[in-house]
Design an enzyme around this catalytic site. Structure first.
Site, short mmCIF file in Angstrom:
data_model
loop_
_atom_site.label_atom_id
_atom_site.label_comp_id
_atom_site.label_asym_id
_atom_site.label_seq_id
_atom_site.Cartn_x
_atom_site.Cartn_y
_atom_site.Cartn_z
N SER A 142 -8.35 -11.55 4.70
CA SER A 142 -7.07 -11.77 4.67
C SER A 142 -5.88 -12.20 3.07
CB SER A 142 -6.81 -12.35 5.74
OG SER A 142 -5.57 -11.91 5.74
N ASP A 237 -8.26 -3.04 12.13
CA ASP A 237 -7.32 -3.68 12.01
C ASP A 237 -6.34 -3.13 10.49
OD1 ASP A 237 -6.21 -5.86 9.98
OD2 ASP A 237 -8.20 -5.76 8.62
N HIS A 263 -9.52 -7.62 12.34
CA HIS A 263 -8.73 -8.29 11.74
C HIS A 263 -9.46 -9.72 11.49
CE1 HIS A 263 -6.52 -9.48 7.98
NE2 HIS A 263 -5.99 -10.68 8.54
#
Length: 306
Positions: A142, A237, A263
């Site tokens: 991320s 995601d 995610h």
């Protein structure tokens, strides 16, 4: 939310993510690796490092520098113990996860400077850390994936040389076009990363006067000469297209998308089965590039156990 509210909420979430009870969701560390916390002194600050090493390997090992997710306003190195300890034991390697400073108290580019300065210091002090300074990779999920990608760009130009980069559902665009992707429209209400949360992360991490393209790997003018990349994405995601578009620009990157994953799924292996095959892909990348044929590395068979 105010800055103080963001800081308080992040601290509470990190305490939960670091607890033993949370391992039902975040996964149990690999027993064949040991985990130690230490600190590193950098100009003007001291950072905590979470170091993963194989228990039964005293050789000089490759280095993997790892960066957790959390939108630059949250997250902690401990949330990746399941992944990092496994990579340390089975690559094998020394996996160092960096507790970089967080916004809003430390907005961008400070987290990126923390990452790069740590990388340089580790390589400079390789004998102290028991690592091979010629076998180095970066990994991040991320926001941490954005840090890893930016470090690969900077290391290409200024060193140290990197042999691989693993970018796990990375954010790659913090400019005004950040939300202009089909995956964000299609997954805007996903509870693991909602659109309001994504916008809040941008608002609190980008200070006035900072050009957002300077911290957006997708907007970099020149992506030539970068180390081999594995980009892992999740179909559910909002940031899936951030990863796939970056893979397109890199050209020769390996892109893997998991259809039922959300995610942060590599931080929640207790909830998302795709975490295990994704971990195998990451391990394969690191073995291929950090332990090339003829290096004397003894293959360790991976055993899926809890």
């Amino acid at each position: 939310m105010t800055d103080d509210q963001v800081i308080t909420a992040a601290a509470k979430a990190n305490r939960i993510a670091s607890s033993r009870a949370a391992r039902i969701i975040t996964g149990r560390p690999d027993r064949r690796a040991r985990i130690e916390e230490t600190t590193i002194e950098l100009p003007g600050r001291r950072l905590t490092l979470r170091v993963h090493r194989p228990k039964r390997d005293a050789r000089k090992l490759p280095l993997v520098v790892s960066f957790h997710g959390g939108g630059f306003i949250g997250g902690t190195a401990a949330q990746n113990d399941w992944l990092n300890s496994h990579l340390a034991a089975h690559c094998p390697a020394v996996v160092v996860s960096v507790e970089y400073r967080l916004a809003p108290r430390h907005p961008l580019p400070q987290p990126i400077e923390d990452g790069y300065d740590t990388l340089v210091r580790l390589v400079e002090d390789a004998p102290t850390w028991g690592i091979d300074p010629t076998a180095v990779a970066v990994l991040g999920e991320s926001a941490g994936g954005m840090i890893a990608a930016l470090l690969a760009l900077r290391a290409r130009d200024s060193g140290p040389a990197l042999l691989a980069q693993a970018l796990l559902y990375p954010a790659t665009d913090l400019t005004e076009t950040m939300t202009d992707y089909p995956s964000i429209t299609g997954n805007a209400d996903n509870p693991t990363l909602s659109l309001p949360r994504l916008r809040a992360a941008r608002r609190f991490s980008l200070p006035p006067g900072l050009d957002p393209s300077s911290v957006s790997p997708l907007k970099a003018e020149n992506l030539a000469g970068l180390p081999p990349a594995l980009i892992v994405t999740a179909a559910l995601d909002p940031l899936a297209d951030h990863g796939s578009r970056y893979a397109e620009r890199l050209g020769e990157a390996s892109l893997v998308r998991y259809p039922r994953a959300t995610h942060s799924f590599l931080s929640t292996p207790g909830l998302v089965p795709a975490a295990r095959p994704a971990r195998r892909e990451i391990l394969a990348l690191l073995r291929d590039h950090l332990h090339p044929a003829g290096s004397g590395h003894t293959e360790v068979l991976e055993v899926e156990a809890g």
